[in-house]
Design an enzyme around this catalytic site. Structure first.
Site, mmCIF file in Angstrom:
data_model
loop_
_atom_site.group_PDB
_atom_site.id
_atom_site.type_symbol
_atom_site.label_atom_id
_atom_site.label_comp_id
_atom_site.label_asym_id
_atom_site.label_seq_id
_atom_site.Cartn_x
_atom_site.Cartn_y
_atom_site.Cartn_z
ATOM 1 N N CYS A 1 50.410 99.536 24.914
ATOM 2 C CA CYS A 1 50.561 98.804 23.656
ATOM 3 C C CYS A 1 49.202 98.667 22.976
ATOM 4 C CB CYS A 1 51.191 97.429 23.894
ATOM 5 S SG CYS A 1 51.638 96.578 22.363
ATOM 6 N N THR B 1 71.396 79.815 18.428
ATOM 7 C CA THR B 1 72.576 80.402 17.790
ATOM 8 C C THR B 1 72.714 79.858 16.383
ATOM 9 O OG1 THR B 1 74.969 80.752 17.936
ATOM 10 C CG2 THR B 1 74.141 78.619 18.673
ATOM 11 N N TYR B 2 73.260 80.700 15.525
ATOM 12 C CA TYR B 2 73.601 80.284 14.163
ATOM 13 C C TYR B 2 75.108 80.356 13.975
ATOM 14 C CZ TYR B 2 68.636 81.240 13.769
ATOM 15 O OH TYR B 2 67.276 81.257 13.988
ATOM 16 N N ASN B 3 75.810 80.562 15.138
ATOM 17 C CA ASN B 3 77.274 80.661 15.144
ATOM 18 C C ASN B 3 77.779 81.744 14.193
ATOM 19 O OD1 ASN B 3 76.853 77.265 15.487
ATOM 20 N ND2 ASN B 3 77.974 78.420 17.051
ATOM 21 N N THR B 4 77.039 82.845 14.140
ATOM 22 C CA THR B 4 77.459 83.971 13.311
ATOM 23 C C THR B 4 77.348 85.270 14.107
ATOM 24 O OG1 THR B 4 75.222 84.332 12.447
ATOM 25 C CG2 THR B 4 76.654 82.856 11.193
ATOM 26 N N THR C 1 78.747 82.242 20.354
ATOM 27 C CA THR C 1 78.082 83.447 20.857
ATOM 28 C C THR C 1 77.517 83.269 22.271
ATOM 29 O OG1 THR C 1 75.942 82.809 19.904
ATOM 30 C CG2 THR C 1 77.434 84.088 18.506
ATOM 31 N N GLU D 1 69.550 89.289 13.591
ATOM 32 C CA GLU D 1 70.329 89.254 14.832
ATOM 33 C C GLU D 1 69.749 90.218 15.855
ATOM 34 O OE1 GLU D 1 74.813 88.043 13.456
ATOM 35 O OE2 GLU D 1 74.061 89.957 12.702
#
Length: 483
Positions: free
Chosen positions: A128, A377-380, A389, A454
């Site tokens: 790296c 989580t954004y529940n999407t 999720t 995501e």
């Protein structure tokens, strides 16, 4: 790149050029070209070569707390591209920044310049150059001896003694034993104290995992780093040089990508229903499913046509035994190392208590960072809202630990095959086991209809799951040495 995108209000893909042409905008550049003035284009495409800069702006960098960007700028003189990409998830960024700041800049057992040198050693194991170059500069600013940067052979013997555990932690952490710990703690004038060793191990695992994030998200070098300050030849009249297919979803595969989302949603629903209806599965069956998943992971690998990269001299000089690399935990025809049963040595009950006793502040921050990313989580999911999720996040976390030989007795590994498609498994294993071989094609091929934020979330899970796995092996070895 200095606070790129944090104060930019344009979603134009030329936003990154504002670092080079202050006060200019896309319209100005076009007008200049209309007048016959040839405008060079920036070679990089913003903080990431995988994620269009306008997507970073649109998906959350502008909403990231300005306080975090300001803190980064004040303490290091820049807001680097890693921080900008992490700005897509402000809650995690806050934990990450506090942890890294404590590791590098707050009081601790190791001198500041040695911390940066350890970061160089860790990043070099994964080729790296982004992190190696950055910490070479930080090493010098902290008063480090420039001669050490000629290579590991020029560093003090005490630091060179870390090489063995560095390469094992980076590639095959299950091989770490109490004898490795004893060798470092009992080497006469070059011996490490236990407190020093704990800080060094945390630094090593942090930068091994951060290298995974850099490669997994295609993080670009800053404009003042090697490879970052360069330009294309004078541009044509369009200021958007990104091909339409770069995001992996175009008119030809959009329908298939949409179908992938619906299939994943349906599988999650079915698994949740089965969990409610299914009677207890025997431990023997659970172990069989784990062994099956571990065996199948042997088939998950990057394409053989990926070219091997030649290590640049400024990275190679910090690597001894460069041929040592990840090797599948269990290979056909070989005696596998014993599986690490997570319940026998957990982070919550064992690892955290040990590190919190020897390096208390960082222990608390690591614990919070693990919890935040695991529960984030954004529940999407793609275009769906109000989605639980947790099942998917747990499958990703446990699959990472599986490829490093760690098994959870209470987890049904049959869920991994149901939820993680092959292209995602290839990406996960590549990013965590040999990140230098990650490609944009791998990034675009999985979850093609999902947002970039995501996919960055996936990389956060990979970063932290990998770091925790390596730390568990190292801390278990220390515990065995102490007892």
């Amino acid at each position: 790149m200095i606070v790129a995108g944090s104060d930019c209000r344009s979603s134009c893909s030329c936003a990154g050029l504002k670092d080079y042409f202050p006060g200019e905008n896309c319209g100005t550049l076009r007008n200049n070209e209309d007048r016959g003035i040839k405008i060079p284009r920036q070679l990089g495409r913003g903080p990431s070569s995988f994620i269009p800069v306008e997507e970073i702006l649109k998906e959350g960098a502008e909403s990231a707390p300005r306080r975090l960007f300001i803190e980064a700028f004040v303490s290091t003189g820049r807001v680097d591209n890693i921080i900008i990409v992490l700005g897509l998830h402000p809650e995690y960024l806050s934990c990450f920044w506090k942890t890294q700041y404590l590791l590098l800049r707050m009081d601790g057992p190791l001198p500041y310049h040695k911390r940066h040198y350890i970061a160089i050693m860790a990043a070099a194991r994964h080729q790296c150059s982004y992190l190696v170059g950055f910490h070479m500069g930080e090493f010098l600013q902290a008063g480090g001896d420039p001669e050490w940067l000629q290579g590991l052979h020029c560093a003090p013997q005490k630091l060179r003694n870390l090489n063995e555990i560095n390469k094992i932690l980076a590639h095959r952490p299950w091989l770490i034993t109490k004898e490795h710990i004893e060798a470092l703690l009992k080497t006469g004038e070059n011996s490490w104290s236990l407190a020093e060793l704990i800080q060094a191990l945390v630094l090593l695992t942090h930068y091994h995992s951060l290298a995974s994030f850099v490669f997994g998200c295609g993080v670009n070098p800053e404009i003042d780093q090697e490879g970052g300050h360069a330009f294309w030849p004078p541009s044509p009249r369009s200021c958007d040089s990104s091909p339409a297919s770069d995001d992996g979803v175009n008119s030809s595969n959009g329908k298939d990508a949409m179908q992938e989302v619906e299939v994943l949603m349906e599988r999650m629903k079915l698994l949740q229903e089965c969990q409610l209806e299914e009677e207890g599965v025997t431990q023997e069956e659970m172990e069989t499913r784990f062994e099956l998943e571990k065996t199948e992971s042997l088939l998950v690998a990057p394409s053989v046509d990926i070219a091997e990269h030649t290590l640049p001299p400024n990275v190679l000089c910090f690597v001894e035994d460069p041929e040592f690399s990840y090797k599948d935990f269990m290979r056909r025809g070989e005696q596998a190392p014993p599986t690490f049963r997570a319940q026998d040595y957990t982070w919550e009950d064992h690892g955290y208590s040990l590190i919190n006793r020897l390096y208390p502040d960082v222990g608390q921050l690591l614990d919070k960072k693990f919890q935040v990313v695991y529960n984030l989580t954004y529940n999407t999911i793609a275009m769906h809202h109000g989605v639980d999720t947790s099942m998917l996040r747990r499958a990703i976390w446990n699959y990472v630990h599986c490829v490093f030989g760690i098994r959870y007795d209470d987890y049904d590994y049959g869920e991994v095959n149901q939820l993680l498609e092959l292209s995602l498994k290839i990406y996960i294993k590549t990013v965590d086991c040999y990140p230098e071989r990650a490609t944009k094609r791998m990034y675009t091929r999985f979850w093609r209809h999902f947002k970039h934020s995501e996919k960055v979330h996936i990389n956060l899970l990979l970063l932290e799951a990998r770091m925790q796995a390596a730390l568990l092996y190292a801390l278990r070895a220390i515990t065995r040495y102490m007892t």
